[in-house]
Design a protein around this motif. Structure first.
Motif, PDB file in Angstrom:
ATOM      1  N   GLU A   1       1.260  -1.730  -0.208  1.00 26.03           N
ATOM      2  CA  GLU A   1       0.678  -1.939   1.120  1.00 26.03           C
ATOM      3  C   GLU A   1       0.570  -3.408   1.490  1.00 26.03           C
ATOM      4  N   THR A   2       0.726  -4.302   0.510  1.00 28.38           N
ATOM      5  CA  THR A   2       0.562  -5.738   0.766  1.00 28.38           C
ATOM      6  C   THR A   2       1.900  -6.458   0.925  1.00 28.38           C
ATOM      7  N   MET A   3       3.005  -5.713   1.015  1.00 31.54           N
ATOM      8  CA  MET A   3       4.337  -6.324   1.089  1.00 31.54           C
ATOM      9  C   MET A   3       4.991  -6.031   2.431  1.00 31.54           C
ATOM     10  N   ASN A   4       5.722  -7.028   2.948  1.00 32.55           N
ATOM     11  CA  ASN A   4       6.494  -6.771   4.149  1.00 32.55           C
ATOM     12  C   ASN A   4       7.665  -5.856   3.810  1.00 32.55           C
ATOM     13  N   ILE A   5       8.379  -5.405   4.809  1.00 28.99           N
ATOM     14  CA  ILE A   5       9.384  -4.363   4.615  1.00 28.99           C
ATOM     15  C   ILE A   5      10.478  -4.777   3.633  1.00 28.99           C
ATOM     16  N   PHE A   6      10.881  -6.053   3.653  1.00 25.75           N
ATOM     17  CA  PHE A   6      11.962  -6.502   2.779  1.00 25.75           C
ATOM     18  C   PHE A   6      11.511  -6.548   1.319  1.00 25.75           C
ATOM     19  N   LYS A   7      10.322  -7.093   1.096  1.00 26.98           N
ATOM     20  CA  LYS A   7       9.789  -7.144  -0.270  1.00 26.98           C
ATOM     21  C   LYS A   7       9.501  -5.739  -0.788  1.00 26.98           C
ATOM     22  N   LEU A   8       9.048  -4.869   0.106  1.00 25.47           N
ATOM     23  CA  LEU A   8       8.705  -3.512  -0.308  1.00 25.47           C
ATOM     24  C   LEU A   8       9.924  -2.747  -0.795  1.00 25.47           C
ATOM     25  N   VAL A   9      11.038  -2.868  -0.083  1.00 26.69           N
ATOM     26  CA  VAL A   9      12.267  -2.169  -0.494  1.00 26.69           C
ATOM     27  C   VAL A   9      12.726  -2.664  -1.867  1.00 26.69           C
ATOM     28  N   LYS A  10      12.692  -3.984  -2.081  1.00 29.67           N
ATOM     29  CA  LYS A  10      13.079  -4.538  -3.380  1.00 29.67           C
ATOM     30  C   LYS A  10      12.112  -4.097  -4.477  1.00 29.67           C
TER      31      LYS A  10
ATOM     32  N   SER B   1       8.410   3.878 -12.860  1.00 32.35           N
ATOM     33  CA  SER B   1       6.989   3.779 -12.530  1.00 32.35           C
ATOM     34  C   SER B   1       6.407   5.135 -12.159  1.00 32.35           C
ATOM     35  N   SER B   2       5.227   5.431 -12.681  1.00 31.71           N
ATOM     36  CA  SER B   2       4.535   6.673 -12.350  1.00 31.71           C
ATOM     37  C   SER B   2       3.925   6.627 -10.956  1.00 31.71           C
ATOM     38  N   ASN B   3       3.862   5.412 -10.357  1.00 35.52           N
ATOM     39  CA  ASN B   3       3.296   5.252  -9.013  1.00 35.52           C
ATOM     40  C   ASN B   3       4.372   5.222  -7.934  1.00 35.52           C
ATOM     41  N   LEU B   4       5.601   5.565  -8.279  1.00 38.65           N
ATOM     42  CA  LEU B   4       6.712   5.441  -7.335  1.00 38.65           C
ATOM     43  C   LEU B   4       6.480   6.250  -6.066  1.00 38.65           C
ATOM     44  N   ASP B   5       5.958   7.464  -6.194  1.00 42.43           N
ATOM     45  CA  ASP B   5       5.728   8.306  -5.016  1.00 42.43           C
ATOM     46  C   ASP B   5       4.711   7.673  -4.070  1.00 42.43           C
ATOM     47  N   ILE B   6       3.709   6.985  -4.623  1.00 36.99           N
ATOM     48  CA  ILE B   6       2.713   6.296  -3.796  1.00 36.99           C
ATOM     49  C   ILE B   6       3.381   5.207  -2.967  1.00 36.99           C
ATOM     50  N   TYR B   7       4.275   4.454  -3.600  1.00 39.26           N
ATOM     51  CA  TYR B   7       4.964   3.375  -2.907  1.00 39.26           C
ATOM     52  C   TYR B   7       5.921   3.924  -1.843  1.00 39.26           C
ATOM     53  N   LEU B   8       6.574   5.041  -2.127  1.00 37.24           N
ATOM     54  CA  LEU B   8       7.493   5.644  -1.161  1.00 37.24           C
ATOM     55  C   LEU B   8       6.745   6.167   0.069  1.00 37.24           C
ATOM     56  N   VAL B   9       5.561   6.713  -0.143  1.00 35.25           N
ATOM     57  CA  VAL B   9       4.746   7.180   0.983  1.00 35.25           C
ATOM     58  C   VAL B   9       4.434   6.008   1.923  1.00 35.25           C
ATOM     59  N   VAL B  10       4.093   4.855   1.353  1.00 29.64           N
ATOM     60  CA  VAL B  10       3.813   3.660   2.167  1.00 29.64           C
ATOM     61  C   VAL B  10       5.047   3.265   2.975  1.00 29.64           C
ATOM     62  N   LEU B  11       6.216   3.285   2.338  1.00 25.62           N
ATOM     63  CA  LEU B  11       7.460   2.912   3.012  1.00 25.62           C
ATOM     64  C   LEU B  11       7.773   3.862   4.161  1.00 25.62           C
ATOM     65  N   TYR B  12       7.723   5.155   3.904  1.00 28.80           N
ATOM     66  CA  TYR B  12       8.093   6.130   4.935  1.00 28.80           C
ATOM     67  C   TYR B  12       7.108   6.143   6.100  1.00 28.80           C
ATOM     68  N   LYS B  13       5.835   5.866   5.820  1.00 30.46           N
ATOM     69  CA  LYS B  13       4.842   5.861   6.895  1.00 30.46           C
ATOM     70  C   LYS B  13       5.053   4.709   7.869  1.00 30.46           C
ATOM     71  N   LYS B  14       5.697   3.633   7.423  1.00 30.77           N
ATOM     72  CA  LYS B  14       5.987   2.526   8.325  1.00 30.77           C
ATOM     73  C   LYS B  14       6.915   2.979   9.457  1.00 30.77           C
ATOM     74  N   PHE B  15       7.690   4.028   9.221  1.00 28.69           N
ATOM     75  CA  PHE B  15       8.602   4.545  10.242  1.00 28.69           C
ATOM     76  C   PHE B  15       8.042   5.788  10.932  1.00 28.69           C
ATOM     77  N   SER B  16       7.304   6.612  10.204  1.00 34.01           N
ATOM     78  CA  SER B  16       6.824   7.872  10.784  1.00 34.01           C
ATOM     79  C   SER B  16       5.700   7.655  11.800  1.00 34.01           C
ATOM     80  N   ILE B  17       4.818   6.672  11.546  1.00 38.44           N
ATOM     81  CA  ILE B  17       3.694   6.433  12.461  1.00 38.44           C
ATOM     82  C   ILE B  17       4.175   5.991  13.846  1.00 38.44           C
ATOM     83  N   PRO B  18       5.140   5.046  13.956  1.00 39.41           N
ATOM     84  CA  PRO B  18       5.639   4.714  15.302  1.00 39.41           C
ATOM     85  C   PRO B  18       6.276   5.905  16.020  1.00 39.41           C
ATOM     86  N   VAL B  19       6.994   6.762  15.276  1.00 41.31           N
ATOM     87  CA  VAL B  19       7.614   7.937  15.896  1.00 41.31           C
ATOM     88  C   VAL B  19       6.549   8.892  16.437  1.00 41.31           C
ATOM     89  N   SER B  20       5.409   8.963  15.738  1.00 37.10           N
ATOM     90  CA  SER B  20       4.338   9.865  16.179  1.00 37.10           C
ATOM     91  C   SER B  20       3.797   9.484  17.560  1.00 37.10           C
TER      92      SER B  20
END
Length: 358
Positions: free
Chosen positions: A244-253, A263-282
């Motif tokens: 949640e503390t990374m901009n889009i470019f750092k987050l993808v890397k 990482s066991s937290n991978l799904d948590i990080y993916l949720v953050v990434l996908y929400k950056k796109f889903s919230i504007p669409v909503s």
């Protein structure tokens, strides 16, 4: 755009902005009342509090963005309906689809701003919000995974610790395995590993190394050993809110790196990434639902429309949170979990739009 388009477009933006400025101070007051005792106990500097509430404001606005947007549209569209302005507009020959145009333009602008904020502004605000929260308001270590940590640090190198203390940078039951293809080359074990800030290396206690040979294994034991590794202490247990503390470019890397490490937290990080796109669409989906619900003049007046709006808005947030948690805690794919609320409410938007056009 015609005058009526500008009129609706300005009402869209002004009401949404007013809703933000009305509810965010309420959220801040409630948050202060809940946390003021902890702040006094920890003797938090006033500057730190201001930085925290800067982060809190943006984080809170992003979190409740669907509710603010939905209620603001319900509010001013219901006023248009109650004043018979919508009836006059449609009676002039303008179709309901054409009537929606300024709403869609407004949703496009809000969506674009939300997208940019999610990419670049929200990460900085989230860092300030979470850092303050875990420094002053919660127990140490709550922001990290602290037990049964298994990670891939390089393509053929793996580490494991049974538990980790972030404050002392100490891990217990440490294992390090190096492979050559599918063949194990050597394996390290220490019942305790501690990171040294000054020398930037690690101290291993009760160290055991086993080199795998063709005929015999070579075992080396030492009570204490200082050794450098190619991983940082945060690689042992990164903060759960790190994404949640990374901009889009750092987050993808970062996600690519965490995926390679297993990482066991991978799904948590993916949720953050996908929400950056889903919230504007909503924004588009909620705009269509809000207009379809509130464009009709009802006997109960604006109160009925607001009641329906609050129900739909909180249902959307509820679905968003439930499926986001399921993605983090179960086998449900993060992409499906994040986009499912938009899919369900998108179907609802199409149904209500068709009904409103009749």
């Amino acid at each position: 755009m015609k005058k009526i388009d500008w009129y609706i477009f300005k009402r869209y933006l002004i009401t949404f902005t007013a809703m933000l400025f009305m509810f965010i101070p309420i959220g801040i007051i409630i948050d202060v009342s809940e946390k003021v005792n902890r702040m006094i106990e920890n003797k938090v500097a006033f500057k730190e509090i201001l930085i925290y509430y800067y982060g809190f404001t943006i984080y809170f606005a992003n979190l409740l963005f669907p509710i603010f947007l939905f209620l603001s549209i319900i509010w001013f569209t219901s006023k248009l309906a109650n004043n018979s302005e919508i009836i006059a507009i449609l009676s002039s020959g303008i179709s309901f689809t054409r009537f929606l145009r300024p709403y869609i333009v407004g949703a496009t602008l809000v969506s674009f701003i939300t997208l940019l904020m999610g990419f670049f502004i929200l990460p900085d605000a989230s860092e300030k919000f979470w850092a303050f929260k875990f420094d002053y308001l919660t127990k140490n270590g709550e922001e990290r995974q602290t037990s049964d940590i298994f990670r891939q640090v390089k393509p053929n190198e793996y580490i494991y610790v049974s538990s980790y203390n972030a404050m002392s940078k100490t891990g217990f039951d440490f294992f390090y395995e190096k492979f050559n293809g599918n063949k194990l080359e050597y394996k390290l074990y220490a019942n305790r590993i501690k990171y040294n800030e000054k020398t930037k290396d690690y101290t291993l206690f009760n160290y055991i190394k086993r080199d795998i040979g063709k005929d015999n294994d070579i075992i080396v034991k030492q009570e204490k050993l200082n050794k450098k590794f190619d991983f940082e202490p945060d690689d042992l247990a990164p903060t759960i809110y790190a994404a949640e503390t990374m901009n889009i470019f750092k987050l993808v890397k970062f996600i690519d790196k965490e995926r390679a490490k297993g990482s066991s937290n991978l799904d948590i990080y993916l949720v953050v990434l996908y929400k950056k796109f889903s919230i504007p669409v909503s924004a588009f989906i909620l705009t269509i639902i809000a207009v379809s619900v509130s464009a009709m003049k009802r006997r109960g007046g604006m109160g009925i429309n607001l009641a329906i709006g609050i129900l739909v808005a909180f249902s959307f947030v509820f679905f968003d949170k439930i499926f986001g948690t399921l993605a983090e805690r179960s086998s449900l794919p993060p992409f499906l979990a994040v986009w499912f609320p938009n899919f369900i409410f998108g179907i609802l938007a199409i149904y209500l739009l068709r009904n409103a056009r009749r």
